[in-house]
Design a protein around this motif. Sequence first.
Motif, PDB file in Angstrom:
ATOM      1  N   HIS A   1       0.816  -1.207   0.000  1.00  0.00           N
ATOM      2  CA  HIS A   1       0.000   0.000   0.000  1.00  0.00           C
ATOM      3  C   HIS A   1       0.855   1.265   0.000  1.00  0.00           C
ATOM      4  N   LEU A   2       0.308   2.297  -0.616  1.00  0.00           N
ATOM      5  CA  LEU A   2       0.983   3.593  -0.670  1.00  0.00           C
ATOM      6  C   LEU A   2       1.163   4.173   0.735  1.00  0.00           C
ATOM      7  N   MET A  57      -8.542   5.864   1.226  1.00  0.00           N
ATOM      8  CA  MET A  57      -7.569   5.138   2.049  1.00  0.00           C
ATOM      9  C   MET A  57      -7.937   3.661   2.181  1.00  0.00           C
ATOM     10  N   VAL A  58      -9.189   3.384   2.535  1.00  0.00           N
ATOM     11  CA  VAL A  58      -9.598   2.005   2.818  1.00  0.00           C
ATOM     12  C   VAL A  58      -9.489   1.122   1.589  1.00  0.00           C
ATOM     13  N   MET A 107      -7.027  -2.241   7.823  1.00  0.00           N
ATOM     14  CA  MET A 107      -6.236  -2.455   9.041  1.00  0.00           C
ATOM     15  C   MET A 107      -5.368  -1.250   9.356  1.00  0.00           C
ATOM     16  N   ALA A 108      -4.672  -0.726   8.344  1.00  0.00           N
ATOM     17  CA  ALA A 108      -3.820   0.441   8.576  1.00  0.00           C
ATOM     18  C   ALA A 108      -4.663   1.667   8.937  1.00  0.00           C
ATOM     19  N   VAL A 109      -5.806   1.823   8.278  1.00  0.00           N
ATOM     20  CA  VAL A 109      -6.694   2.943   8.583  1.00  0.00           C
ATOM     21  C   VAL A 109      -7.154   2.874  10.036  1.00  0.00           C
ATOM     22  N   VAL A 155     -16.726  -0.789   6.833  1.00  0.00           N
ATOM     23  CA  VAL A 155     -16.961   0.577   7.298  1.00  0.00           C
ATOM     24  C   VAL A 155     -18.317   0.613   7.985  1.00  0.00           C
ATOM     25  N   GLY A 156     -18.308   0.645   9.293  1.00  0.00           N
ATOM     26  CA  GLY A 156     -19.550   0.648  10.045  1.00  0.00           C
ATOM     27  C   GLY A 156     -20.046   2.050  10.331  1.00  0.00           C
ATOM     28  N   PRO A 157     -21.115   2.163  11.116  1.00  0.00           N
ATOM     29  CA  PRO A 157     -21.717   3.469  11.406  1.00  0.00           C
ATOM     30  C   PRO A 157     -20.753   4.490  12.009  1.00  0.00           C
ATOM     31  N   LYS A 158     -19.799   4.040  12.861  1.00  0.00           N
ATOM     32  CA  LYS A 158     -18.901   5.008  13.507  1.00  0.00           C
ATOM     33  C   LYS A 158     -18.007   5.703  12.482  1.00  0.00           C
TER      34      LYS A 158
END
Length: 367
Positions: A114-115, A166-167, A174-176, A224-227
Amino acid sequence: MTPRQRVLAVLHGKKADRVPWFGDLDYWASSLAASGKKQSDFVRREHYIDWHRELGVGFYLQGYFPFKTIVENCKCSEWKEGNRRYRRIETPKGILRECWTYIPEAFTEAPTEHLLKSRSDLAAYRYMHENTRYEPDYDFAFERIAQVGDMGILLCYLPKSPLMQMVALDAGIMAVTMMNFDEPDEFSQTLAVVRKSHDTAAEIALKSPAEALMIPENLSSEVVGPKFFESYMRDYHTRWAHNINTAGKYSFVHLDGTLKGLLRLEAQTGIKVIEAMTPSPVGDLAVSRWSDEVQNDDTVLWGGIPGVYFTSHTPENEFERHVIETLNIMKQQPRYVLGVADQVPPDGIEGRVRRVGELVEKYGAYC
């Protein structure tokens, strides 16, 4: 009615003669070109639209960003090594490098380096976006809209939201997650820098000839959940849905994974179309339950046939049963477009794509 007439009727909340049927054939077509079964530029030519007509499926999607992205004040280099494609960006704040590996069997590539790898790369990542500019690139849009005609609509892309950039592309979930946990202030600051950059590109897309504009998120609620959505995505979607709708165009978002937890939130942003919706048994929410989650009748729900249903991995009788059952739900009210969730894959069966159109003619008339 033509495919274009059908989909425009639904986009305006009106009944057509039948449920519109629109499929994303890009991945399938690209694999046919890569394997020599179609000409190399098949997807860009008018023959591609003719192919949709022969198969009886409406056209709307080709993955086209109507702008050029130019990174300045950095030393940028790109090269290939076998099936690996590398990009290196040297900034005064550090060096970013990524690698995407092509998988011949799947006719696609995926990031294997990943970048953006960790919090130590955030400063360089911000610098890159602070020094990125965009230029309009509308030529293909004008060419495509002339090709499409009565077979559908012209859709182009905005940039992804900064979080999904990003994701999905630059860092991975994981990195995010770790960057957000370890350094939340710097992480938020970085997303704000990317947001400013992407807003500039989105303005260019808004002025393109496209009739519809999509935020191409690749959303799935187990990732990607609600938070994350409430913290970093809702505002971007709400603003650009408003801007697109106000400009007299149709706003789309790509939600092609699990639906519970995100579908209801996404529908609250003002997005006109939630696209590539994957139902159970592949996804987590049956088509019959979609309207329970999206109670705003103005929101168009687009999808319904998982990509695997177009392959030999799904029995023929299950394929037909699912399409007919889905049509029986969708023809109850003009808020649905029957579509592929997410794409017809390289091992798709042409007869099944054609068969959907036949089933729409037989079972898709509105009640």
